[in-house]
Design a protein around this motif. Structure first.
Motif, mmCIF file in Angstrom:
data_model
loop_
_atom_site.group_PDB
_atom_site.id
_atom_site.type_symbol
_atom_site.label_atom_id
_atom_site.label_comp_id
_atom_site.label_asym_id
_atom_site.label_seq_id
_atom_site.Cartn_x
_atom_site.Cartn_y
_atom_site.Cartn_z
ATOM 1 N N LYS A 88 -5.354 5.279 14.056
ATOM 2 C CA LYS A 88 -5.562 6.047 12.832
ATOM 3 C C LYS A 88 -5.342 5.183 11.587
ATOM 4 O O LYS A 88 -5.732 5.573 10.482
ATOM 5 N N ARG A 89 -4.759 3.994 11.763
ATOM 6 C CA ARG A 89 -4.574 3.073 10.646
ATOM 7 C C ARG A 89 -5.818 2.226 10.396
ATOM 8 O O ARG A 89 -5.905 1.534 9.387
ATOM 9 N N GLY A 90 -6.758 2.243 11.343
ATOM 10 C CA GLY A 90 -7.951 1.409 11.231
ATOM 11 C C GLY A 90 -8.267 0.759 12.561
ATOM 12 O O GLY A 90 -7.753 1.163 13.620
ATOM 13 N N VAL A 106 1.841 10.518 1.980
ATOM 14 C CA VAL A 106 1.541 9.088 2.024
ATOM 15 C C VAL A 106 0.541 8.788 3.131
ATOM 16 O O VAL A 106 -0.403 8.010 2.951
ATOM 17 N N SER A 107 0.722 9.415 4.293
ATOM 18 C CA SER A 107 -0.198 9.159 5.413
ATOM 19 C C SER A 107 -1.627 9.522 5.061
ATOM 20 O O SER A 107 -2.586 8.848 5.484
ATOM 21 N N ASP A 108 -1.805 10.583 4.266
ATOM 22 C CA ASP A 108 -3.153 11.013 3.896
ATOM 23 C C ASP A 108 -3.849 10.006 2.983
ATOM 24 O O ASP A 108 -5.081 10.020 2.865
ATOM 25 N N ALA A 109 -3.062 9.143 2.330
ATOM 26 C CA ALA A 109 -3.671 8.119 1.474
ATOM 27 C C ALA A 109 -4.302 6.995 2.288
ATOM 28 O O ALA A 109 -5.139 6.247 1.775
ATOM 29 N N PHE A 110 -3.889 6.883 3.547
ATOM 30 C CA PHE A 110 -4.429 5.822 4.398
ATOM 31 C C PHE A 110 -5.662 6.340 5.130
ATOM 32 O O PHE A 110 -5.669 6.554 6.346
ATOM 33 N N SER A 111 -6.708 6.546 4.358
ATOM 34 C CA SER A 111 -7.986 7.024 4.869
ATOM 35 C C SER A 111 -9.095 6.185 4.262
ATOM 36 O O SER A 111 -8.877 5.403 3.336
ATOM 37 N N GLN A 112 -10.310 6.373 4.774
ATOM 38 C CA GLN A 112 -11.451 5.642 4.230
ATOM 39 C C GLN A 112 -11.748 6.055 2.790
ATOM 40 O O GLN A 112 -12.342 5.289 2.030
ATOM 41 N N ASP A 113 -11.297 7.239 2.405
ATOM 42 C CA ASP A 113 -11.484 7.658 1.022
ATOM 43 C C ASP A 113 -10.627 6.840 0.069
ATOM 44 O O ASP A 113 -10.978 6.681 -1.102
ATOM 45 N N TRP A 114 -9.495 6.313 0.588
ATOM 46 C CA TRP A 114 -8.549 5.671 -0.310
ATOM 47 C C TRP A 114 -8.120 4.283 0.159
ATOM 48 O O TRP A 114 -8.763 3.308 -0.159
ATOM 49 N N LEU A 115 -7.042 4.148 0.954
ATOM 50 C CA LEU A 115 -6.382 2.853 1.111
ATOM 51 C C LEU A 115 -6.450 2.217 2.492
ATOM 52 O O LEU A 115 -5.912 1.120 2.685
ATOM 53 N N ARG A 123 0.797 -1.221 0.000
ATOM 54 C CA ARG A 123 0.000 0.000 0.000
ATOM 55 C C ARG A 123 0.838 1.284 0.000
ATOM 56 O O ARG A 123 0.453 2.261 -0.654
ATOM 57 N N PRO A 124 1.982 1.332 0.718
ATOM 58 C CA PRO A 124 2.766 2.582 0.674
ATOM 59 C C PRO A 124 3.222 2.961 -0.731
ATOM 60 O O PRO A 124 3.358 4.151 -1.042
ATOM 61 N N HIS A 125 3.454 1.964 -1.580
ATOM 62 C CA HIS A 125 3.847 2.279 -2.955
ATOM 63 C C HIS A 125 2.662 2.857 -3.735
ATOM 64 O O HIS A 125 2.827 3.797 -4.519
ATOM 65 N N VAL A 126 1.482 2.300 -3.525
ATOM 66 C CA VAL A 126 0.284 2.853 -4.157
ATOM 67 C C VAL A 126 0.023 4.261 -3.615
ATOM 68 O O VAL A 126 -0.327 5.188 -4.362
ATOM 69 N N ALA A 127 0.228 4.425 -2.291
ATOM 70 C CA ALA A 127 0.043 5.746 -1.677
ATOM 71 C C ALA A 127 1.010 6.760 -2.269
ATOM 72 O O ALA A 127 0.644 7.921 -2.513
ATOM 73 N N LYS A 154 8.072 8.420 5.018
ATOM 74 C CA LYS A 154 7.337 8.857 6.204
ATOM 75 C C LYS A 154 8.155 9.922 6.922
ATOM 76 O O LYS A 154 9.349 10.090 6.673
ATOM 77 N N THR A 155 7.513 10.616 7.849
ATOM 78 C CA THR A 155 8.178 11.719 8.536
ATOM 79 C C THR A 155 9.041 11.268 9.712
ATOM 80 O O THR A 155 9.826 12.063 10.217
ATOM 81 N N CYS A 156 8.919 10.030 10.152
ATOM 82 C CA CYS A 156 9.691 9.567 11.311
ATOM 83 C C CYS A 156 11.177 9.506 10.947
ATOM 84 O O CYS A 156 11.553 9.274 9.795
ATOM 85 N N VAL A 157 12.028 9.690 11.959
ATOM 86 C CA VAL A 157 13.481 9.675 11.747
ATOM 87 C C VAL A 157 14.104 8.552 12.559
ATOM 88 O O VAL A 157 13.557 8.099 13.578
#
Length: 285
Positions: free
Chosen positions: A194-196, A147-156, A131-135, A252-255
């Motif tokens: 927030k992932r589900g 990428v995080s915004d793609a993991f919503s009910q609207d999308w992935l 899914r991250p590649h699709v995002a 992703k934004t994490c370091v």
């Protein structure tokens, strides 16, 4: 010691190659880093060959699991990567990733999004497509800002408009397989709501009885109250508590080293493992 036990490379859905990952981990001041690509061990050899002096590599994987319709991830550490039963299960999960990603592309097309399989395949490269590649493709097309915004009910996200299920391992079976391969299991980001949907604490208790070793508490998807609750749960169940960045490079934004694991917990993980052992850096190539 600074210990980060959850990182990804281009062998799955990170943007650093395994060699870049270990070099960046050393540059970030880590003493120990775990390579935990999704259902894959393909990055081990490259990471070991490039491992700098002063950095220790923990080999692992993040296994895709599902229980009662809820997706969850199981971190597996220091298992024998060639153990036949666990290898067969990982391959079964990986083999289902391509048709699943193609299915998500088709659903996005039905929703009017002009994403193509060729675009997703280019983004995934040699990694295990997910899914991250699709995002990332949706970000490239300007459909979502991150990428995080793609993991919503609207999308992935699970149950989202473009979501497609794939084969995922029962977590009790995952624990059994990893244990049989000499490894140690930690439930990754168990309360990342927030992932589900998330797994109930009653199920975590059952997993602990079945041999689960720990839960990942200190993670970017857990707020302070959630971490406190999970620490209490871990104490009640006798589970180890880990902390990790869940680093994916620029995806992703994490370091690296954003969250870390206590050295005593790391020591206990290594004591419990019999399938493989941490690899000390030899200077890299």
């Amino acid at each position: 010691m600074r210990i980060d036990l959850h990182c990804h490379s281009t062998a799955s859905d990170g943007t650093d190659t395994p060699a870049e990952l270990v070099r960046n981990a050393a540059a970030a001041g880590l003493d120990v880093v775990a390579l935990t690509d999704h259902d894959s061990t393909r990055g081990y050899a490259e990471a070991i060959a490039a491992l700098p002096h002063g950095l220790t590599l923990v080999t692992g994987a993040e296994l895709s699991c599902r229980i009662d319709g809820i997706s969850m991830h199981m971190l597996a550490y220091l298992f024998d990567p060639d153990e036949p039963a666990l290898l067969a299960e990982r391959e079964l999960v990986r083999d289902d990733r391509v048709p699943r990603a193609r299915g998500m592309v088709a659903r996005l097309n039905d929703l009017g999004v002009p994403v193509t399989w060729e675009q997703v395949a280019r983004i995934a490269g040699d990694g295990s497509v997910g899914r991250p590649h699709v995002a990332t493709a949706l970000v490239e097309l300007g459909v979502v800002p991150t990428v995080s915004d793609a993991f919503s009910q609207d999308w992935l996200s699970d149950g989202g408009r473009a979501y497609v299920a794939k084969h995922e391992t029962d977590p009790f079976e995952a624990i059994r397989l990893v244990k049989a391969a000499g490894g140690v299991t930690v439930f990754a980001h168990p309360a990342a709501s927030k992932r589900g949907r998330t797994v109930p604490e009653s199920v975590i208790a059952e997993l602990a009885t079945a041999g689960l070793d720990g839960i990942e508490v200190d993670h970017m998807d857990h707020d302070d109250d959630t971490r406190a609750r999970l620490r209490g749960l871990a104490a009640d169940l006798g589970l180890l508590v880990t902390g990790s960045s869940d680093y994916h490079g620029s995806r992703k934004t994490c370091v690296l080293g954003e969250y870390t694991t206590d050295p005593e917990v790391y020591g206990e993980i290594t004591r419990r493992a019999t399938g493989a052992f941490p690899v000390p850096g030899a200077g890299g190539v």
